[in-house]
Design a protein around this motif. Structure first.
Motif, PDB file in Angstrom:
ATOM      1  N   GLU A 156       1.965   6.633   3.572  1.00 42.78           N
ATOM      2  CA  GLU A 156       2.787   6.400   4.755  1.00 42.78           C
ATOM      3  C   GLU A 156       4.184   5.906   4.405  1.00 42.78           C
ATOM      4  O   GLU A 156       5.008   5.662   5.294  1.00 42.78           O
ATOM      5  CB  GLU A 156       2.103   5.380   5.681  1.00 42.78           C
ATOM      6  CG  GLU A 156       0.771   5.840   6.225  1.00 42.78           C
ATOM      7  CD  GLU A 156       0.900   7.110   7.050  1.00 42.78           C
ATOM      8  OE1 GLU A 156       1.902   7.246   7.783  1.00 42.78           O
ATOM      9  OE2 GLU A 156       0.020   7.984   6.934  1.00 42.78           O
ATOM     10  N   VAL A 157       4.470   5.713   3.104  1.00 38.70           N
ATOM     11  CA  VAL A 157       5.760   5.179   2.677  1.00 38.70           C
ATOM     12  C   VAL A 157       6.765   6.300   2.503  1.00 38.70           C
ATOM     13  O   VAL A 157       6.499   7.294   1.813  1.00 38.70           O
ATOM     14  CB  VAL A 157       5.612   4.397   1.350  1.00 38.70           C
ATOM     15  CG1 VAL A 157       6.977   3.979   0.813  1.00 38.70           C
ATOM     16  CG2 VAL A 157       4.729   3.176   1.560  1.00 38.70           C
ATOM     17  N   ARG A 158       7.906   6.158   3.106  1.00 43.78           N
ATOM     18  CA  ARG A 158       8.994   7.123   2.934  1.00 43.78           C
ATOM     19  C   ARG A 158       9.923   6.725   1.793  1.00 43.78           C
ATOM     20  O   ARG A 158      10.398   7.569   1.038  1.00 43.78           O
ATOM     21  CB  ARG A 158       9.803   7.257   4.226  1.00 43.78           C
ATOM     22  CG  ARG A 158      10.905   8.302   4.154  1.00 43.78           C
ATOM     23  CD  ARG A 158      11.592   8.471   5.498  1.00 43.78           C
ATOM     24  NE  ARG A 158      12.628   9.484   5.448  1.00 43.78           N
ATOM     25  CZ  ARG A 158      12.416  10.792   5.570  1.00 43.78           C
ATOM     26  NH1 ARG A 158      11.183  11.238   5.733  1.00 43.78           N
ATOM     27  NH2 ARG A 158      13.414  11.656   5.512  1.00 43.78           N
ATOM     28  N   GLU A 159      10.178   5.397   1.667  1.00 44.72           N
ATOM     29  CA  GLU A 159      11.129   4.949   0.645  1.00 44.72           C
ATOM     30  C   GLU A 159      10.889   3.483   0.308  1.00 44.72           C
ATOM     31  O   GLU A 159      10.631   2.663   1.189  1.00 44.72           O
ATOM     32  CB  GLU A 159      12.568   5.118   1.160  1.00 44.72           C
ATOM     33  CG  GLU A 159      13.635   4.789   0.138  1.00 44.72           C
ATOM     34  CD  GLU A 159      15.051   4.899   0.711  1.00 44.72           C
ATOM     35  OE1 GLU A 159      15.995   5.076  -0.075  1.00 44.72           O
ATOM     36  OE2 GLU A 159      15.199   4.794   1.957  1.00 44.72           O
ATOM     37  N   LEU A 208      17.017  -0.202 -14.162  1.00 44.36           N
ATOM     38  CA  LEU A 208      15.731  -0.446 -14.812  1.00 44.36           C
ATOM     39  C   LEU A 208      14.668  -0.805 -13.776  1.00 44.36           C
ATOM     40  O   LEU A 208      13.505  -0.411 -13.893  1.00 44.36           O
ATOM     41  CB  LEU A 208      15.864  -1.555 -15.849  1.00 44.36           C
ATOM     42  CG  LEU A 208      16.759  -1.251 -17.057  1.00 44.36           C
ATOM     43  CD1 LEU A 208      16.895  -2.495 -17.941  1.00 44.36           C
ATOM     44  CD2 LEU A 208      16.228  -0.080 -17.875  1.00 44.36           C
ATOM     45  N   GLU A 209      15.067  -1.542 -12.748  1.00 44.97           N
ATOM     46  CA  GLU A 209      14.113  -1.909 -11.703  1.00 44.97           C
ATOM     47  C   GLU A 209      13.696  -0.700 -10.869  1.00 44.97           C
ATOM     48  O   GLU A 209      12.570  -0.643 -10.366  1.00 44.97           O
ATOM     49  CB  GLU A 209      14.708  -3.004 -10.817  1.00 44.97           C
ATOM     50  CG  GLU A 209      14.800  -4.352 -11.532  1.00 44.97           C
ATOM     51  CD  GLU A 209      15.529  -5.397 -10.720  1.00 44.97           C
ATOM     52  OE1 GLU A 209      15.935  -5.098  -9.570  1.00 44.97           O
ATOM     53  OE2 GLU A 209      15.717  -6.513 -11.232  1.00 44.97           O
ATOM     54  N   VAL A 210      14.589   0.266 -10.702  1.00 42.00           N
ATOM     55  CA  VAL A 210      14.219   1.515 -10.037  1.00 42.00           C
ATOM     56  C   VAL A 210      13.117   2.217 -10.821  1.00 42.00           C
ATOM     57  O   VAL A 210      12.098   2.656 -10.260  1.00 42.00           O
ATOM     58  CB  VAL A 210      15.448   2.436  -9.891  1.00 42.00           C
ATOM     59  CG1 VAL A 210      15.025   3.862  -9.522  1.00 42.00           C
ATOM     60  CG2 VAL A 210      16.405   1.894  -8.833  1.00 42.00           C
ATOM     61  N   LEU A 211      13.307   2.307 -12.141  1.00 44.44           N
ATOM     62  CA  LEU A 211      12.279   2.934 -12.980  1.00 44.44           C
ATOM     63  C   LEU A 211      10.988   2.123 -12.949  1.00 44.44           C
ATOM     64  O   LEU A 211       9.884   2.692 -12.911  1.00 44.44           O
ATOM     65  CB  LEU A 211      12.794   3.056 -14.410  1.00 44.44           C
ATOM     66  CG  LEU A 211      13.983   4.000 -14.610  1.00 44.44           C
ATOM     67  CD1 LEU A 211      14.485   3.925 -16.054  1.00 44.44           C
ATOM     68  CD2 LEU A 211      13.614   5.425 -14.261  1.00 44.44           C
ATOM     69  N   GLU A 212      11.118   0.799 -12.958  1.00 45.12           N
ATOM     70  CA  GLU A 212       9.929  -0.047 -12.897  1.00 45.12           C
ATOM     71  C   GLU A 212       9.156   0.185 -11.606  1.00 45.12           C
ATOM     72  O   GLU A 212       7.931   0.311 -11.614  1.00 45.12           O
ATOM     73  CB  GLU A 212      10.334  -1.513 -13.025  1.00 45.12           C
ATOM     74  CG  GLU A 212       9.146  -2.469 -13.086  1.00 45.12           C
ATOM     75  CD  GLU A 212       9.565  -3.929 -13.217  1.00 45.12           C
ATOM     76  OE1 GLU A 212       8.675  -4.760 -13.437  1.00 45.12           O
ATOM     77  OE2 GLU A 212      10.772  -4.232 -13.092  1.00 45.12           O
ATOM     78  N   GLN A 223      12.132   8.555  -4.097  1.00 43.73           N
ATOM     79  CA  GLN A 223      11.717   7.667  -3.011  1.00 43.73           C
ATOM     80  C   GLN A 223      11.957   6.194  -3.339  1.00 43.73           C
ATOM     81  O   GLN A 223      11.400   5.315  -2.681  1.00 43.73           O
ATOM     82  CB  GLN A 223      10.237   7.891  -2.682  1.00 43.73           C
ATOM     83  CG  GLN A 223       9.970   9.200  -1.961  1.00 43.73           C
ATOM     84  CD  GLN A 223       8.489   9.376  -1.646  1.00 43.73           C
ATOM     85  OE1 GLN A 223       7.828  10.258  -2.189  1.00 43.73           O
ATOM     86  NE2 GLN A 223       7.979   8.545  -0.759  1.00 43.73           N
ATOM     87  N   VAL A 224      12.793   5.942  -4.323  1.00 49.06           N
ATOM     88  CA  VAL A 224      13.174   4.569  -4.664  1.00 49.06           C
ATOM     89  C   VAL A 224      14.688   4.454  -4.528  1.00 49.06           C
ATOM     90  O   VAL A 224      15.432   5.160  -5.221  1.00 49.06           O
ATOM     91  CB  VAL A 224      12.749   4.187  -6.094  1.00 49.06           C
ATOM     92  CG1 VAL A 224      13.066   2.713  -6.358  1.00 49.06           C
ATOM     93  CG2 VAL A 224      11.266   4.463  -6.309  1.00 49.06           C
ATOM     94  N   GLY A 225      15.133   3.607  -3.624  1.00 50.58           N
ATOM     95  CA  GLY A 225      16.568   3.459  -3.360  1.00 50.58           C
ATOM     96  C   GLY A 225      17.069   2.070  -3.678  1.00 50.58           C
ATOM     97  O   GLY A 225      16.296   1.135  -3.922  1.00 50.58           O
ATOM     98  N   VAL A 226      18.391   1.936  -3.675  1.00 45.21           N
ATOM     99  CA  VAL A 226      19.055   0.662  -3.983  1.00 45.21           C
ATOM    100  C   VAL A 226      20.131   0.406  -2.944  1.00 45.21           C
ATOM    101  O   VAL A 226      20.898   1.316  -2.596  1.00 45.21           O
ATOM    102  CB  VAL A 226      19.703   0.692  -5.389  1.00 45.21           C
ATOM    103  CG1 VAL A 226      20.490  -0.595  -5.646  1.00 45.21           C
ATOM    104  CG2 VAL A 226      18.658   0.902  -6.470  1.00 45.21           C
ATOM    105  N   ALA A 236      13.635  -6.862  -1.027  1.00 43.58           N
ATOM    106  CA  ALA A 236      13.232  -5.457  -1.007  1.00 43.58           C
ATOM    107  C   ALA A 236      12.858  -5.077   0.422  1.00 43.58           C
ATOM    108  O   ALA A 236      12.586  -5.939   1.264  1.00 43.58           O
ATOM    109  CB  ALA A 236      12.044  -5.210  -1.941  1.00 43.58           C
ATOM    110  N   LEU A 237      12.860  -3.772   0.665  1.00 39.92           N
ATOM    111  CA  LEU A 237      12.433  -3.225   1.952  1.00 39.92           C
ATOM    112  C   LEU A 237      11.561  -2.013   1.691  1.00 39.92           C
ATOM    113  O   LEU A 237      11.698  -1.345   0.663  1.00 39.92           O
ATOM    114  CB  LEU A 237      13.624  -2.802   2.817  1.00 39.92           C
ATOM    115  CG  LEU A 237      14.738  -3.819   3.083  1.00 39.92           C
ATOM    116  CD1 LEU A 237      15.857  -3.636   2.066  1.00 39.92           C
ATOM    117  CD2 LEU A 237      15.292  -3.650   4.499  1.00 39.92           C
ATOM    118  N   VAL A 238      10.678  -1.729   2.640  1.00 39.39           N
ATOM    119  CA  VAL A 238       9.885  -0.506   2.600  1.00 39.39           C
ATOM    120  C   VAL A 238      10.143   0.251   3.899  1.00 39.39           C
ATOM    121  O   VAL A 238       9.995  -0.307   4.996  1.00 39.39           O
ATOM    122  CB  VAL A 238       8.385  -0.789   2.437  1.00 39.39           C
ATOM    123  CG1 VAL A 238       7.584   0.511   2.505  1.00 39.39           C
ATOM    124  CG2 VAL A 238       8.117  -1.496   1.113  1.00 39.39           C
TER     125      VAL A 238
END
Length: 383
Positions: A156-159, A208-212, A223-226, A236-238
């Motif tokens: 159900e997660v978009r980002e 690095l945190e995006v990759l983590e 699907q990982v944004g900054v 953080a947000l979901v």
């Protein structure tokens, strides 16, 4: 009562982990330090670990200072010691080998060493599956993501959205080529080690945190944004498929994600305690004021190209994140020693990444490619 071993006990995360242990009353079984023997001596005096590791250059001095404690030079022995939870806080690739040892024996690892997940994420999850251990995120952003995801379905997660403070150069100077180490080390919000602070200023830390996050939660990189959030209150947000957003807010203090990583994750439980009792282990930050202005901006990817370099390494896959991490470590070290300009950090990382070997990820490959990338980075820096 939890039993803990701490890898990197004299660093920023390590000392704050011991503060959490002090407040919670945890038993410390083993500590891995480096060369800071004066601080280690204080820690040993208070927490009475059975085993400590130190850098080989100070081994004999440590033996003399700590006659009643077993002293070794391999942090892997600390990781192998039978503590229930291992806090992985040795920075850089140096933290990978002991983290691997802890997971192989089935320990719960409260992971603050993001580089381990960045360069070896799939391999580490393989170890968890084989040994029955666990990985709990300690980075503030990844702890926040975990808490936002508790009770939700990943389908159900978009980002996933992690926040960056923007560092000391968010609003200037326009010309970053004259930035000095002293300027870059003045982080506006967080108190961290030198390497992480420089990475925060270049946005490499966020890359690095995006990759983590990509490897921790198994979602595609896209699907990982900054976003940039100067106040460092939203961690953080979901964003969900139905349009809803869930955010995690808290004071900018690492003790909160550390204690959640030890106490709660991955079970979604929190240590409550008795708020009416005499506070032997008081809960901190409960009076954190809510009335404040919160700002969110898009990151300036032109001024801070390291963020997109991390995405590029993630898209390349295989051993590319290993190359990214190694080149960054060498470039940041050279900048701190005033051997290169601030803007050379991203330039040399990009060049080494372009030469990345097309090699499958594996434990041996990690260290082979890491050695190659460090050598190649040094060659480019001195050309």
């Amino acid at each position: 009562m939890h039993t803990l071993s701490i890898l990197g006990s004299t660093g920023s995360i390590g000392t704050q982990s011991l503060e959490v242990a002090r407040r919670r009353g945890y038993r410390i079984l083993a500590l891995a330090a480096g060369r800071n023997l004066s601080l280690l001596q204080e820690q040993v005096r208070e927490f009475r670990p059975e085993l400590v590791s130190v850098d080989s250059s100070v081994y004999q001095e440590a033996k003399d200072l700590l006659p009643e404690t077993r002293v070794v030079t391999d942090p892997g022995e600390v990781a192998a010691f039978p503590a229930e939870i291992v806090v992985g806080a040795i920075p850089g690739l140096a933290g990978l080998a002991p983290t691997r040892i802890a997971l192989e024996r089935g320990a719960a690892v409260a992971l603050a060493n993001k580089e381990s997940m960045v360069v070896a994420g799939p391999l580490m999850w393989d170890l968890v599956g084989q040994s029955g251990g666990r990985i709990s995120p300690v980075d503030s952003e990844h702890s926040a993501l975990y808490q936002c995801l508790a009770g939700e379905q990943l389908s159900e997660v978009r980002e996933l959205v992690i926040t960056a403070s923007g560092g000391p150069f968010r609003t200037g100077p326009e010309d970053l080529s004259e930035v000095t180490p002293e300027m870059a080390l003045k982080h506006p919000t967080w108190a961290m080690g030198a390497k992480v602070t420089i990475d925060s200023s270049t946005l490499m830390n966020k890359g690095l945190e995006v990759l983590e996050a990509h490897y921790l939660y198994g979602l595609p990189l896209e699907q990982v944004g900054v976003v940039v959030h100067p106040q460092s209150i939203i961690h953080a947000l979901v964003r969900f498929q139905d349009g809803n957003l869930k955010a995690h807010l808290g004071p900018p203090n690492m003790q909160l994600p550390i204690q959640y990583g030890i106490d709660g994750a991955p079970h979604g439980m929190r240590f409550a305690g008795d708020v009416h009792a005499a506070p032997r282990h008081p809960a901190p930050f409960t009076d954190f004021p809510l009335a404040r202005t919160l700002e969110i901006f898009e990151p300036d990817r032109d001024r801070f190209p390291c963020l997109d370099l991390a995405y590029a390494a993630g898209r390349m896959g295989k051993v590319a994140p290993v190359v990214l991490n190694a080149a960054d470590e060498i470039a940041v070290e050279a900048f701190l020693q005033k051997k290169i300009r601030y803007t050379d950090i991203a330039r040399v990382i990009e060049q080494v990444l372009q030469e990345c070997p097309d090699q499958k990820l594996g434990w041996d490959a990690i260290f082979e490619v890491d050695a190659w990338a460090r050598t190649r980075t040094r060659e480019l820096l001195w050309d």
